[in-house]
Design an enzyme around this catalytic site. Structure first.
Site, mmCIF file in Angstrom:
data_model
loop_
_atom_site.group_PDB
_atom_site.id
_atom_site.type_symbol
_atom_site.label_atom_id
_atom_site.label_comp_id
_atom_site.label_asym_id
_atom_site.label_seq_id
_atom_site.Cartn_x
_atom_site.Cartn_y
_atom_site.Cartn_z
ATOM 1 N N ASP A 181 0.896 -1.155 0.000
ATOM 2 C CA ASP A 181 0.000 0.000 0.000
ATOM 3 C C ASP A 181 0.930 1.199 0.000
ATOM 4 O O ASP A 181 1.557 1.502 1.017
ATOM 5 C CB ASP A 181 -0.890 0.021 1.245
ATOM 6 C CG ASP A 181 -1.890 1.171 1.189
ATOM 7 O OD1 ASP A 181 -1.523 2.241 0.669
ATOM 8 O OD2 ASP A 181 -3.032 1.005 1.633
ATOM 9 N N HIS A 182 1.042 1.851 -1.157
ATOM 10 C CA HIS A 182 2.116 2.837 -1.270
ATOM 11 C C HIS A 182 1.935 4.024 -0.328
ATOM 12 O O HIS A 182 2.885 4.744 -0.067
ATOM 13 C CB HIS A 182 2.321 3.282 -2.723
ATOM 14 C CG HIS A 182 1.200 4.095 -3.262
ATOM 15 N ND1 HIS A 182 0.073 3.561 -3.815
ATOM 16 C CD2 HIS A 182 1.042 5.431 -3.339
ATOM 17 C CE1 HIS A 182 -0.733 4.526 -4.196
ATOM 18 N NE2 HIS A 182 -0.174 5.669 -3.923
ATOM 19 N N HIS A 188 -6.101 2.533 1.514
ATOM 20 C CA HIS A 188 -5.268 3.687 1.871
ATOM 21 C C HIS A 188 -5.772 4.440 3.105
ATOM 22 O O HIS A 188 -5.022 4.684 4.047
ATOM 23 C CB HIS A 188 -5.189 4.679 0.701
ATOM 24 C CG HIS A 188 -4.706 4.055 -0.578
ATOM 25 N ND1 HIS A 188 -3.642 3.187 -0.620
ATOM 26 C CD2 HIS A 188 -5.132 4.180 -1.851
ATOM 27 C CE1 HIS A 188 -3.444 2.812 -1.877
ATOM 28 N NE2 HIS A 188 -4.338 3.393 -2.636
#
Ligand code: NAD
Length: 489
Positions: free
Chosen positions: A178-179, A241
């Site tokens: 999950d950047h 996110h």
């Protein structure tokens, strides 16, 4: 202050989907920037593996172009670029067949290197690739796999995907990316929370009025219309996110900054999240830009589905049922085609119990704002006296707690989220990756919300292009005497 770059162990990184959009825009330019920073060993290899009929020479040209387009300001010159390209290989592979697997096996098996496999392909191929990695002897206990979002589209599919991957790999080999967790400010948030005495005693329902998390985008669905219309903002953004950001802001202090210690605490937050009542959710769909409909069409036109009920915006209110947070609202909001591109977490503290300055001085609240993009940074709003004569007038001023002001920007190594996370994979550090049970718990909270509006045939509210979302979202806070922070760059 010169930032330290710690070289990583020798590695082979195989990128399945190495010709795709994500690889060209993020992964490969990110790796080049790590190369420029001196972090990539000279013998390390990056092996693109995808369906396109290319050879290594052709792949290097493709990557050269990708770096020229997406490499960013930090690219470090032609000589370095040639060396970097020299470390690339390419194998044409069929994730669902036999083509290319023997060739890949010959490249990577038997080397004494860290072996990492990045699944930058559609999730429907994850199982096929995992199975073939095992079949061809590449799924040994040391191998690591990186999987992209979306990780399932509900609890059942996420469970099934976890089960499939667990057939071939142990949990400590699986890196669910999950950047958002790779962003500098997200880690800085943990440093601020757990590296200072100042905040932790105030970090609870007694002192915090509420918390807002906003991830606003100015773009529409673009070319992802078909995918997005089956997903929507809840699945595409909130379940992963925003949920991860919520966990980091709300979790208990872990005993150490270590993968399972952190992920255990995040999991407890998700499990303590309250179900969301229908009147605490606002869904929206953006409208066309007036007078520019052809360039910026409305959502339904963009996804070519005139009756679509998928949301491109969502705002919701939830609470965390534990000792620390009971009664404190957490407001989450995300949407496309909003007024500005801005991701921010805001902690709004309560009023002082009594104002010694009288009513005319006004009441002021401390607000801690953690900005993820653009202009990453942390600001604390503090109340001071307005300078000059004329009595005691109070004003709020921002105290900048981000490094940009304090440290010499020329000497700070700005690392993009993907670069950081890929290097963490090579180092074998899973702290900033989601564990399987976390993902499932997040879906377990999300599913009933989606099922609820499906059962009610809920129709999203229209909102203007370039706005803050539907007016009902403003009302969600206003009826509780609160305001959203303005979405601004
Ligand atoms: P893409 O369609 O641009 O690329 C897909 C890649 O998979 C190509 O390299 C293609 O050759 C390869 N491929 C397709 N079928 C194959 C097969 N049978 N065998 C071998 N290779 C095959 O997709 P993308 O946008 O790069 O996305 C990749 C993954 O990353 C997806 O899971 C997506 O959800 C995720 N993701 C993408 C982005 C983004 O910005 N593009 C952002 C977040 C997550």
């Amino acid at each position: 202050m010169v930032s330290r770059v710690i070289p990583v162990d020798l590695f082979d990184l195989v990128i399945f989907g190495g010709t795709g959009d994500l690889a060209r825009r993020k992964i490969l330019p990110g790796l080049f920037r790590r190369f420029c920073a001196g972090q990539m060993p000279a013998e390390a290899r990056i092996i693109g593996a995808a369906r396109s009929e290319l050879d290594t020479k052709g792949y290097r040209e493709m990557v050269r172009e990708a770096i020229a387009e997406f490499g960013g300001e930090q690219a470090c010159g032609d000589e370095h670029l040639e060396k970097f390209l020299g470390q690339l290989e390419y194998v044409t592979i069929d994730a669902r067949g036999d083509q290319g697997w023997k060739e890949l096996q010959q490249l990577v098996v038997g080397t004494d290197r860290v072996e990492a496999y990045y699944f930058s392909v559609a999730p429907s191929l994850f199982g096929d690739i995992a199975e073939r990695l095992q079949k061809w002897g590449m799924a040994d206990d040391e191998a690591r796999i990186v999987v992209e979002k979306p990780f399932g589209r509900d609890l059942a599919t996420a469970r099934s995907l976890n089960k499939t991957l667990a057939t071939y790999f142990n949990e400590d080999q699986i890196y669910r990316i999950d950047h958002y967790l790779g962003k500098e400010t997200v880690q800085n948030l943990m440093a601020v929370r757990f590296g200072n005495m100042l905040f932790e005693p105030l970090w609870n329902s007694q002192y915090v009025d509420h918390i807002q998390i906003t991830v606003a985008e100015t773009v529409g669905v673009g070319g992802r219309g078909e995918y997005y219309d089956k997903s929507g903002a809840m699945r595409d953004m909130v379940q992963n996110h925003l949920m991860q950001l919520l966990c980091l802001i709300a979790m208990e202090p872990p005993a150490q900054f270590a993968p399972d210690a952190v992920r255990d605490e995040k999991l407890k937050v998700i499990r303590a999240l309250e179900a969301v009542a229908p009147y605490h959710i606002v869904r929206g769909q953006y409208q066309a830009e007036p007078c520019n409909e052809s360039e910026n069409p409305g959502y339904r036109t963009a996804v070519e589905n005139p009756r679509s009920r998928t949301e491109s915006f969502i705002a919701l209110r939830t609470e965390i049922s534990n000792w620390r947070w009971a009664g404190t609202p957490f407001y989450l909001r995300t949407g496309k085609r909003m007024a500005a591109r801005s991701s921010e977490i805001t902690v709004v503290f309560k009023d002082t119990p009594h104002s010694i300055f009288g009513d005319e001085a006004g009441r002021h609240r401390n607000v801690l704002s953690i900005r993820l993009q653009p202009n990453e940074g942390i600001t604390l709003g503090v109340t001071i006296k307005e300078p000059g004569p004329g009595g005691m007038r109070l004003i709020d001023v921002p105290l900048d707690m981000s490094f940009a002001e304090t440290l010499d920007p020329d000497h700070v190594d700005h690392v993009d989220a993907y670069e950081r996370l890929i290097m963490d994979v090579i180092r074998g550090n899973q702290t900033l990756f989601m564990r399987g049970d976390e993902v499932e718990a997040a879906w377990a909270w999300t599913d009933p919300i989606i099922e609820g509006w499906e059962a009610r045939n809920d129709v999203p509210k229209p909102y203007d292009h370039g706005s803050e979302g539907p007016t009902d979202a403003t009302e969600l806070l206003r009826r509780e005497g609160r305001e959203w922070r303005k979405v601004k760059e």
